[in-house]
Design a protein around this motif. Structure first.
Motif, PDB file in Angstrom:
ATOM      1  N   TYR A   1       0.826  -1.222   0.000  1.00 13.56           N
ATOM      2  CA  TYR A   1       0.000   0.000   0.000  1.00 13.56           C
ATOM      3  C   TYR A   1       0.856   1.266   0.000  1.00 13.56           C
ATOM      4  O   TYR A   1       0.625   2.192  -0.782  1.00 13.56           O
ATOM      5  CB  TYR A   1      -0.919  -0.023   1.231  1.00 13.56           C
ATOM      6  CG  TYR A   1      -1.631   1.270   1.532  1.00 13.56           C
ATOM      7  CD1 TYR A   1      -2.861   1.561   0.964  1.00 13.56           C
ATOM      8  CD2 TYR A   1      -1.077   2.204   2.421  1.00 13.56           C
ATOM      9  CE1 TYR A   1      -3.523   2.755   1.259  1.00 13.56           C
ATOM     10  CE2 TYR A   1      -1.739   3.389   2.716  1.00 13.56           C
ATOM     11  CZ  TYR A   1      -2.955   3.655   2.134  1.00 13.56           C
ATOM     12  OH  TYR A   1      -3.604   4.826   2.417  1.00 13.56           O
ATOM     13  N   THR A   2       1.858   1.344   0.889  1.00  9.78           N
ATOM     14  CA  THR A   2       2.623   2.595   1.000  1.00  9.78           C
ATOM     15  C   THR A   2       3.417   2.878  -0.278  1.00  9.78           C
ATOM     16  O   THR A   2       3.540   4.034  -0.686  1.00  9.78           O
ATOM     17  CB  THR A   2       3.580   2.580   2.207  1.00  9.78           C
ATOM     18  OG1 THR A   2       4.434   1.440   2.139  1.00  9.78           O
ATOM     19  CG2 THR A   2       2.795   2.521   3.508  1.00  9.78           C
ATOM     20  N   THR A   3       3.932   1.836  -0.936  1.00  7.47           N
ATOM     21  CA  THR A   3       4.651   2.043  -2.200  1.00  7.47           C
ATOM     22  C   THR A   3       3.703   2.586  -3.265  1.00  7.47           C
ATOM     23  O   THR A   3       4.044   3.521  -4.004  1.00  7.47           O
ATOM     24  CB  THR A   3       5.279   0.727  -2.685  1.00  7.47           C
ATOM     25  OG1 THR A   3       6.181   0.242  -1.695  1.00  7.47           O
ATOM     26  CG2 THR A   3       6.036   0.919  -3.996  1.00  7.47           C
ATOM     27  N   ILE A   4       2.501   2.018  -3.348  1.00  8.30           N
ATOM     28  CA  ILE A   4       1.503   2.497  -4.313  1.00  8.30           C
ATOM     29  C   ILE A   4       1.187   3.966  -4.050  1.00  8.30           C
ATOM     30  O   ILE A   4       1.151   4.793  -4.978  1.00  8.30           O
ATOM     31  CB  ILE A   4       0.218   1.648  -4.221  1.00  8.30           C
ATOM     32  CG1 ILE A   4       0.475   0.236  -4.735  1.00  8.30           C
ATOM     33  CG2 ILE A   4      -0.925   2.295  -5.009  1.00  8.30           C
ATOM     34  CD1 ILE A   4      -0.655  -0.737  -4.459  1.00  8.30           C
ATOM     35  N   MET A   5       0.965   4.313  -2.789  1.00  5.60           N
ATOM     36  CA  MET A   5       0.603   5.692  -2.462  1.00  5.60           C
ATOM     37  C   MET A   5       1.751   6.657  -2.734  1.00  5.60           C
ATOM     38  O   MET A   5       1.543   7.771  -3.229  1.00  5.60           O
ATOM     39  CB  MET A   5       0.171   5.775  -0.995  1.00  5.60           C
ATOM     40  CG  MET A   5      -1.072   4.953  -0.670  1.00  5.60           C
ATOM     41  SD  MET A   5      -2.516   5.428  -1.648  1.00  5.60           S
ATOM     42  CE  MET A   5      -3.200   6.710  -0.624  1.00  5.60           C
ATOM     43  N   GLN A   6       2.981   6.248  -2.441  1.00  3.82           N
ATOM     44  CA  GLN A   6       4.138   7.101  -2.706  1.00  3.82           C
ATOM     45  C   GLN A   6       4.238   7.427  -4.199  1.00  3.82           C
ATOM     46  O   GLN A   6       4.465   8.577  -4.585  1.00  3.82           O
ATOM     47  CB  GLN A   6       5.413   6.425  -2.216  1.00  3.82           C
ATOM     48  CG  GLN A   6       5.576   6.407  -0.705  1.00  3.82           C
ATOM     49  CD  GLN A   6       6.635   5.432  -0.234  1.00  3.82           C
ATOM     50  OE1 GLN A   6       7.197   4.668  -1.026  1.00  3.82           O
ATOM     51  NE2 GLN A   6       6.905   5.419   1.060  1.00  3.82           N
ATOM     52  N   VAL A   7       4.080   6.402  -5.044  1.00  2.00           N
ATOM     53  CA  VAL A   7       4.170   6.613  -6.497  1.00  2.00           C
ATOM     54  C   VAL A   7       3.001   7.469  -6.981  1.00  2.00           C
ATOM     55  O   VAL A   7       3.177   8.360  -7.816  1.00  2.00           O
ATOM     56  CB  VAL A   7       4.229   5.263  -7.234  1.00  2.00           C
ATOM     57  CG1 VAL A   7       4.155   5.461  -8.751  1.00  2.00           C
ATOM     58  CG2 VAL A   7       5.511   4.508  -6.870  1.00  2.00           C
ATOM     59  N   ALA A   8       1.802   7.221  -6.450  1.00  2.00           N
ATOM     60  CA  ALA A   8       0.628   8.004  -6.854  1.00  2.00           C
ATOM     61  C   ALA A   8       0.780   9.474  -6.465  1.00  2.00           C
ATOM     62  O   ALA A   8       0.479  10.374  -7.260  1.00  2.00           O
ATOM     63  CB  ALA A   8      -0.628   7.421  -6.223  1.00  2.00           C
ATOM     64  N   ILE A   9       1.242   9.734  -5.252  1.00  2.00           N
ATOM     65  CA  ILE A   9       1.403  11.112  -4.768  1.00  2.00           C
ATOM     66  C   ILE A   9       2.420  11.866  -5.617  1.00  2.00           C
ATOM     67  O   ILE A   9       2.189  12.996  -6.062  1.00  2.00           O
ATOM     68  CB  ILE A   9       1.829  11.113  -3.283  1.00  2.00           C
ATOM     69  CG1 ILE A   9       0.686  10.606  -2.393  1.00  2.00           C
ATOM     70  CG2 ILE A   9       2.277  12.507  -2.837  1.00  2.00           C
ATOM     71  CD1 ILE A   9       1.122  10.172  -1.010  1.00  2.00           C
ATOM     72  N   THR A  10       3.559  11.228  -5.863  1.00  2.00           N
ATOM     73  CA  THR A  10       4.644  11.881  -6.599  1.00  2.00           C
ATOM     74  C   THR A  10       4.273  12.136  -8.055  1.00  2.00           C
ATOM     75  O   THR A  10       4.725  13.118  -8.658  1.00  2.00           O
ATOM     76  CB  THR A  10       5.916  11.016  -6.535  1.00  2.00           C
ATOM     77  OG1 THR A  10       6.211  10.720  -5.175  1.00  2.00           O
ATOM     78  CG2 THR A  10       7.108  11.732  -7.155  1.00  2.00           C
ATOM     79  N   ASN A  11       3.431  11.279  -8.620  1.00  2.00           N
ATOM     80  CA  ASN A  11       3.150  11.346 -10.070  1.00  2.00           C
ATOM     81  C   ASN A  11       1.687  11.696 -10.380  1.00  2.00           C
ATOM     82  O   ASN A  11       1.210  11.431 -11.482  1.00  2.00           O
ATOM     83  CB  ASN A  11       3.510   9.996 -10.709  1.00  2.00           C
ATOM     84  CG  ASN A  11       4.979   9.660 -10.585  1.00  2.00           C
ATOM     85  OD1 ASN A  11       5.797  10.146 -11.357  1.00  2.00           O
ATOM     86  ND2 ASN A  11       5.320   8.840  -9.611  1.00  2.00           N
ATOM     87  N   TRP A  12       0.991  12.291  -9.408  1.00  2.00           N
ATOM     88  CA  TRP A  12      -0.440  12.546  -9.570  1.00  2.00           C
ATOM     89  C   TRP A  12      -0.759  13.349 -10.828  1.00  2.00           C
ATOM     90  O   TRP A  12      -1.696  13.034 -11.573  1.00  2.00           O
ATOM     91  CB  TRP A  12      -0.979  13.263  -8.335  1.00  2.00           C
ATOM     92  CG  TRP A  12      -2.453  13.506  -8.388  1.00  2.00           C
ATOM     93  CD1 TRP A  12      -3.101  14.689  -8.596  1.00  2.00           C
ATOM     94  CD2 TRP A  12      -3.487  12.517  -8.221  1.00  2.00           C
ATOM     95  NE1 TRP A  12      -4.471  14.502  -8.564  1.00  2.00           N
ATOM     96  CE2 TRP A  12      -4.728  13.182  -8.345  1.00  2.00           C
ATOM     97  CE3 TRP A  12      -3.469  11.143  -7.990  1.00  2.00           C
ATOM     98  CZ2 TRP A  12      -5.943  12.514  -8.236  1.00  2.00           C
ATOM     99  CZ3 TRP A  12      -4.686  10.477  -7.880  1.00  2.00           C
ATOM    100  CH2 TRP A  12      -5.902  11.158  -8.010  1.00  2.00           C
TER     101      TRP A  12
END
Length: 547
Positions: free
Chosen positions: A391-402
């Protein structure tokens, strides 16, 4: 920023060590568990003022600790499908000082450790250009490769012990740490402050280091060095990475003896025990097969050269690097031969994903084109619960590349995260997972997102992390009615939220100015630092960007 003198740094100069700590945290964050705190930007802007603050702290340490004590965040973080671990985010300002103190002793700690052919974790190599702490050559993969090589090439090895220490960081005994630090720092000018902070962080307990930060990693290596040396003295052939041991033995009887010896020394010397369910004696062939599977990032019954090649790629893009563009293009080119979407879809067919492989895969999408990234997040959105362990990896990538995601994909992601809230999903049962969701919602201001944040603010009233983050996002969105309403609770806010609200007050115009004037006598040294930083940012018209 002026260049840090490496000789002074390695000799333990505290000023150089704190400056290095500041730049390390700016580049690499304060933990590998929590979202980056907003203070990361403040460190970048206010190095000289922070150094001045810590000169005051250093000369009046006890008074400072009483006047503006650290407020750490302690909470559970998820590990895998069903596991949890206790994690700590040290008060961001005090974390700089704590790490600086430890860095000032880092060279002495490293010099006394066994060579890297025995111990592979966090080998100190202070790089004054990258501001990195550890050697890039000695790491977990090298630990696994060298263990495999030794096992395959040494005909005398017939059995291998694999084991790790139970609750390692949280069970480290302070008295043993104090003795080890005092041996390195005879004057006790630095060691006494490290000991005082460690004891403060652990409350009334006489054991435990904060989990997740760089300072704890370095100190933990100091603790295990004596056991490492005893193992070598008794000619036990072993390798260690953090709390994981691999012991190479000539027979099953030798394996049992070595395991008993390690267990006894850990308990006698450090009060530590081995995890029963992770302790195993394997045949040579079994260890070789399992280690090869780990290195390839595939399950033991899979034979996928493509996956093995993919897992060998160093997908580490550093946007701060002087050759960031070339680095990005190099990684992008290396991924061109892989069907990443097909690999993700295939992984989701399993009853349980391979977490190491899936984490690498999600990170890889961040270095692909926007269309492929959007397609990946549409797949992720449709299978979110199945990907819960990462979950945290998915959220990190989503936040950075929104901003790179298509509008359709953003809509799908919004639907998923709002569903997590409305359904009171099990995923949101830890503060850290909620924190990452808040950081994602912060990318877009809407009435729906405001409503979710207010739900979190109400339901997590005892969470330092959530209240501070909600205040930060509401300030970023300039939600005046809410900021104006909570200002009357300033006196009862915790230290982290108080600092954030001081920043937020600059979005309240004259109302905020009058409020600061009225309260300025009650601001401590750290709060004044936040106020002055916000004032400078407002003058440049970029305080919002800092949030």
């Amino acid at each position: 920023m002026s260049r840090i003198n490496k000789d002074k740094l390695e000799k333990g100069d505290l000023d150089s060590s704190i400056r290095f700590a500041i730049r390390n945290i700016i580049n690499f964050g304060d933990t590998d568990i929590f979202p980056f705190p907003l203070e990361t930007r403040m460190l970048d802007d206010c190095e000289s003022k922070i150094l001045e603050l810590f000169k005051e702290v250093n000369s009046n340490f006890a008074d400072s600790l009483n006047s503006f004590p650290p407020l750490n965040v302690d909470c559970c973080s998820t590990v895998g499908y069903y596991g949890f671990r206790w994690a700590t985010q040290i008060d961001p300002i005090w974390n700089v000082y704590f790490l600086g103190l430890v860095i000032s002793l880092a060279k002495k700690i490293e010099d006394q450790r066994l060579p890297s052919k025995y111990v592979y974790s966090y080998r100190i190599s202070l790089d004054v250009d990258k501001f990195s702490l550890y050697s890039e050559e000695v790491n977990w993969r090298k630990f696994q490769f060298d263990s495999l090589e030794l096992c395959e090439e040494n005909d005398a090895v017939s059995h291998v012990v694999v084991c790790d220490i139970a609750d390692f960081y949280t069970r480290i005994y302070h008295h043993r740490l104090e003795n080890a630090l005092d041996r390195l720092d005879s004057g006790k000018n630095v060691s006494s402050k490290i000991k005082a902070l460690v004891q403060y962080f652990s409350g009334t307990n006489s054991y435990g280091l904060p989990v997740g930060g760089a300072a704890s990693r370095i100190l933990s290596e100091l603790i295990l060095d004596s056991v490492d040396r005893i193992m070598k003295l008794h000619r036990i052939e072993f390798k260690r990475y953090v709390d994981d041991y691999v012991i190479f033995c000539k027979s099953k009887e030798d394996a049992h003896s070595a395991l008993a010896f390690l267990s006894r020394k850990l308990m006698e010397n450090e009060g530590l025990t081995l995890q029963k369910h992770k302790t195993n004696i394997m045949s040579k062939d079994e260890f070789v097969n399992i280690t090869k599977a780990k290195l390839k990032g595939v399950d033991e019954d899979e034979k996928s050269p493509m996956k093995a090649k993919f897992m060998s790629l160093p997908i580490r893009y550093d946007p701060y690097s002087p050759n960031a563009n070339e680095q990005y293009e190099g990684i992008k080119k290396s991924l061109s031969g892989f069907d990443l979407l097909g690999m993700l879809t295939s992984e989701l067919q399993k009853s349980k994903i391979n977490q190491t492989f899936s984490r690498q895969l999600i990170k890889a999408f961040a270095v692909t084109d926007d269309k492929k990234l959007s397609s990946a997040f549409q797949v992720i959105s449709n299978n979110f619960n199945d990907l819960y362990p990462i979950y945290t990896t998915i959220m990190q990538v989503a936040i950075t590349n929104w901003n790179r995601l298509s509008e359709h994909t953003k809509s799908e992601v919004r639907s998923v995260v709002r569903g997590l809230v409305s359904e009171k999903s099990f995923i949101l049962k830890t503060d850290i997972n909620v924190a990452y969701l808040i950081k994602l919602l912060a990318q877009e201001h809407s009435a729906e997102n405001e409503e979710i944040l207010l739900i979190f603010y109400s339901e997590y009233s005892d969470s330092v992390l959530i209240r501070q983050l909600v205040t930060q996002v509401m300030a970023k969105w300039k939600v005046h009615y809410w900021l104006s309403d909570i200002k009357k609770t300033f006196a009862t806010m915790d230290a982290r939220q108080r600092r954030t609200f001081i920043l937020a007050s600059y979005f309240l115009g004259d109302e905020g100015k009058h409020w600061r004037e009225h309260n300025k006598r009650n601001f401590n040294s750290i709060e004044r630092l936040y106020r002055d930083w916000a004032s400078e940012r407002v003058g440049k018209k970029d305080l919002e960007a800092a949030l």
